[in-house]
Write a protein that holds these residues in place. Structure first.
Motif, PDB file in Angstrom:
ATOM      1  N   VAL A 239       0.866  -1.180   0.000  1.00 28.29           N
ATOM      2  CA  VAL A 239       0.000   0.000   0.000  1.00 28.29           C
ATOM      3  C   VAL A 239       0.905   1.235   0.000  1.00 28.29           C
ATOM      4  O   VAL A 239       1.725   1.407   0.908  1.00 28.29           O
ATOM      5  CB  VAL A 239      -0.937   0.024   1.225  1.00 28.29           C
ATOM      6  N   LEU A 289     -11.535  -2.481   4.127  1.00 30.46           N
ATOM      7  CA  LEU A 289     -10.502  -1.755   3.391  1.00 30.46           C
ATOM      8  C   LEU A 289     -10.331  -0.330   3.891  1.00 30.46           C
ATOM      9  O   LEU A 289      -9.204   0.177   3.967  1.00 30.46           O
ATOM     10  CB  LEU A 289     -10.833  -1.762   1.897  1.00 30.46           C
ATOM     11  N   LEU A 310      -8.042   5.020  -6.119  1.00 33.09           N
ATOM     12  CA  LEU A 310      -7.246   3.892  -5.642  1.00 33.09           C
ATOM     13  C   LEU A 310      -7.035   2.957  -6.825  1.00 33.09           C
ATOM     14  O   LEU A 310      -8.002   2.472  -7.421  1.00 33.09           O
ATOM     15  CB  LEU A 310      -7.969   3.168  -4.509  1.00 33.09           C
ATOM     16  N   ALA A 312      -5.781  -0.570  -7.983  1.00 27.84           N
ATOM     17  CA  ALA A 312      -5.456  -1.920  -7.525  1.00 27.84           C
ATOM     18  C   ALA A 312      -4.793  -2.676  -8.668  1.00 27.84           C
ATOM     19  O   ALA A 312      -5.284  -2.635  -9.805  1.00 27.84           O
ATOM     20  CB  ALA A 312      -6.720  -2.640  -7.074  1.00 27.84           C
ATOM     21  N   THR A 319      -4.998  -3.615 -13.939  1.00 29.68           N
ATOM     22  CA  THR A 319      -5.170  -2.448 -13.077  1.00 29.68           C
ATOM     23  C   THR A 319      -6.637  -2.030 -13.069  1.00 29.68           C
ATOM     24  O   THR A 319      -7.286  -1.975 -14.120  1.00 29.68           O
ATOM     25  CB  THR A 319      -4.312  -1.269 -13.559  1.00 29.68           C
ATOM     26  N   MET A 354     -10.228  -7.784  -3.963  1.00 26.46           N
ATOM     27  CA  MET A 354     -10.896  -6.576  -3.475  1.00 26.46           C
ATOM     28  C   MET A 354     -12.320  -6.550  -3.995  1.00 26.46           C
ATOM     29  O   MET A 354     -12.611  -7.071  -5.071  1.00 26.46           O
ATOM     30  CB  MET A 354     -10.133  -5.347  -3.979  1.00 26.46           C
ATOM     31  N   CYS A 366     -10.858  -6.241  -7.941  1.00 27.98           N
ATOM     32  CA  CYS A 366      -9.552  -6.739  -8.397  1.00 27.98           C
ATOM     33  C   CYS A 366      -9.258  -8.101  -7.776  1.00 27.98           C
ATOM     34  O   CYS A 366      -9.177  -8.236  -6.551  1.00 27.98           O
ATOM     35  CB  CYS A 366      -8.458  -5.744  -8.022  1.00 27.98           C
ATOM     36  N   ILE A 369      -5.034  -9.591  -6.072  1.00 27.10           N
ATOM     37  CA  ILE A 369      -4.477  -8.259  -5.833  1.00 27.10           C
ATOM     38  C   ILE A 369      -3.121  -8.360  -5.136  1.00 27.10           C
ATOM     39  O   ILE A 369      -2.905  -9.215  -4.273  1.00 27.10           O
ATOM     40  CB  ILE A 369      -5.463  -7.415  -4.996  1.00 27.10           C
ATOM     41  N   ASP A 371      -1.064  -5.047  -5.124  1.00 29.24           N
ATOM     42  CA  ASP A 371      -0.559  -3.685  -4.976  1.00 29.24           C
ATOM     43  C   ASP A 371      -1.735  -2.709  -4.946  1.00 29.24           C
ATOM     44  O   ASP A 371      -2.669  -2.826  -5.746  1.00 29.24           O
ATOM     45  CB  ASP A 371       0.376  -3.338  -6.140  1.00 29.24           C
ATOM     46  N   ILE A 372      -1.685  -1.778  -4.024  1.00 24.16           N
ATOM     47  CA  ILE A 372      -2.664  -0.691  -3.942  1.00 24.16           C
ATOM     48  C   ILE A 372      -1.902   0.624  -3.964  1.00 24.16           C
ATOM     49  O   ILE A 372      -1.079   0.887  -3.083  1.00 24.16           O
ATOM     50  CB  ILE A 372      -3.520  -0.783  -2.665  1.00 24.16           C
ATOM     51  N   GLU A 373      -2.172   1.423  -4.986  1.00 28.68           N
ATOM     52  CA  GLU A 373      -1.532   2.728  -5.115  1.00 28.68           C
ATOM     53  C   GLU A 373      -2.585   3.826  -5.064  1.00 28.68           C
ATOM     54  O   GLU A 373      -3.549   3.800  -5.823  1.00 28.68           O
ATOM     55  CB  GLU A 373      -0.747   2.836  -6.418  1.00 28.68           C
TER      56      GLU A 373
END
Length: 505
Positions: A239, A289, A310, A312, A319, A354, A366, A369, A371-373
């Motif tokens: 995250v 979340l 967000l 994911a 993505t 997610m 997603c 999953i 990666d969460i940016e």
């Protein structure tokens, strides 16, 4: 035979390097990425969950056609035929390196090794198959030998088949770690269990959808040609991004140690046509979340947060972009680890996926999953937005007739018309039925579980003989009546009333 050998050699190399780097997989992924959205929508609508099988068969058919052409060319020009095989290897290698989940130069090896082996086999067999008759002699050949050609061909096929079998065995062996990690995973009891489903939420009407969709029947729509098999023991979730004051990386054990919530949530795919099958309801177990983001220092835009999107990312490079405000507005957005009382199936995102109630899957659900940016909608376009789908996609109020089926022939008398309606995060308060062009009639509603699940309904119709059209519409808790206006799935979901035609006998 040379083409078959090339594929076998490439798949064996992929099994040793990385199964997802096989040429059929990477070329298929590249084809999916470059296919216009309307064509993808047509494929899903026409072939359903078999769309990937159809794509793979199409790739193999094209390869087979070109193998025949190169084989004929090689009877006169061996070097040219072999060079054609090498070109296909270069195409496969380029596709592998261009994939979002590419692991680097190693991903090019399967296509290149397969091409070199295939070119060598073609050059060798073409020499064995060339006669000294009326055709011009090909350089380096020594005349026709039926026994030599058949012996070489048989040895080639045996070696290729053995390589293919070994590739399948190695791929299965490499997936055992993921399978074992899922088999051994024990899900904790939820700190916040789902409320009991009210009596009467499931109508006793033959042909109506089950209130909970079994995992084996739950729809699957994604771009993964090969379902990722992720080992839960090595899985990590990062995250980070804009406004993340405390970036963190989580293991599965970290998530399972947190208080888990259990919720009944209906998921809908944006590719679902009016009356379509791409919707299902399940009981999900996971981590809230919004709470996890808050612990990382994330604030929603309404409270001064810098990020409004967000992003994911899954292990296969997909993505998805979700609105931060929608995740942190109090709804039960979660990182799910369980589905209907068991760990997530691999098809549905094991070990973690997610989901956000009220949003179509392509902006919220997603799978696999990692990666969460946190970022902004202005700064980044995720996969589907780049392909002209809408940035934000709240689920539209919809309803569907499950029974009677289209073109059914019920007997005259009382016929039960029944189905489901949904408006996730809002709930359904009314369903109406119209027979032919008559007035709208009130349907009986089943008990409502939560606003995030679909709601069953039924209507006792006194059916007269002849052909009749049955139409349904729903009203959600905000008072919005389902629109009659027909819209395609692109760019933000289909709309319109669902109708079926039946003949009463």
């Amino acid at each position: 035979m040379a083409g078959y050998t090339a594929l076998a050699a490439s798949e064996l190399t992929a099994a040793l390097v990385r199964p997802a780097a096989g040429p059929v997989t990477v070329v298929g992924g590249a084809a999916i990425d470059r296919t216009p959205a309307p064509v993808k929508d047509y494929a899903i609508r026409t072939f359903g969950e078999n769309d990937k099988v159809v794509l793979q068969l199409g790739i193999l058919a094209v390869l087979g056609l070109f193998a025949i052409i190169l084989g004929l060319v090689s009877l006169r020009y061996r070097r040219l035929g072999a060079g054609g095989v090498l070109v296909f290897g270069i195409v496969g290698a380029a596709a592998a390196l261009d994939r979002p989940d590419s692991a680097g130069l190693g991903d090019a090896l399967p296509s290149l090794v397969g091409a070199v082996v295939g070119a060598a086999v073609l050059y060798f067999l073409a020499g064995k198959a060339t006669s000294t008759g009326p055709r011009p002699r090909v350089e380096g050949t020594s005349g026709w030998s039926r026994r030599g050609f058949l012996t070489s061909s048989a040895m080639t096929m045996v070696a290729a088949t053995g390589a293919g079998a070994m590739a399948r065995a190695l791929t299965g062996w490499r997936g055992q770690g993921a399978a074992t990690s899922r088999d051994e995973l024990v899900l904790p009891a939820p700190a916040s269990p789902a409320p009991a489903v009210p009596a009467g939420a499931q109508l006793k009407v033959p042909g109506i959808s089950a209130f909970f969709t079994p995992n084996r029947d739950f729809y699957r729509v994604d771009t993964a040609l090969v379902v990722p098999k992720v080992d839960a023991d090595t899985w990590r979730l990062r995250v980070h991004g804009v406004g993340v004051a405390r970036p963190r990386t989580f293991t599965l054990d970290d998530l399972l140690a947190r208080p888990l919530i259990e919720r009944d949530i209906t998921l809908t795919c944006v590719s679902n046509e009016v009356g379509g099958p791409y919707i299902g309801n399940a009981r999900w177990l996971g981590v809230r979340l919004a709470q996890l983001l808050a612990e990382c220092g994330v604030e929603p835009p309404s409270r001064g947060g810098r990020a409004d999107q967000l992003v994911a990312r899954s292990v296969d490079g997909m993505t998805l972009g979700s609105p931060v405000e929608g995740i942190m507005d109090g709804r039960d957005a979660m990182l799910a680890v369980g589905m209907n009382g068991e760990p997530l199936p691999f098809d549905h995102g094991f070990p973690v996926r997610m989901l956000v109630p009220g949003l179509y899957g392509y902006v919220s659900a997603c799978k696999w999953i990692q990666d969460i940016e946190l970022t902004t909608f202005d700064a980044y376009d995720p996969y589907w937005v780049k392909r002209k789908w809408a940035r934000k996609a709240p689920v539209k109020t919809q309803s569907r007739i499950d029974t009677p089926k289209p073109f059914a022939r019920p007997s005259a008398g009382t016929v039960t018309v029944a189905g489901v309606a949904w408006a996730q995060s809002r709930g359904i308060t009314r369903v109406q039925i119209r027979v032919d062009d008559g007035p709208w009639q009130e349907a009986d509603l089943a008990a409502q579980d939560t606003v995030d699940t679909w709601r069953q309904w039924s209507y006792r119709w006194r059916a007269a003989p002849g052909g009749h059209s049955l139409t349904v519409r729903a009203t959600d808790a905000t008072g919005e009546v389902q629109t009659e206006r027909r819209a395609p799935t692109i760019p933000d979901g289909a709309s319109g009333w669902h109708s079926v035609f039946v003949t009463v006998t």
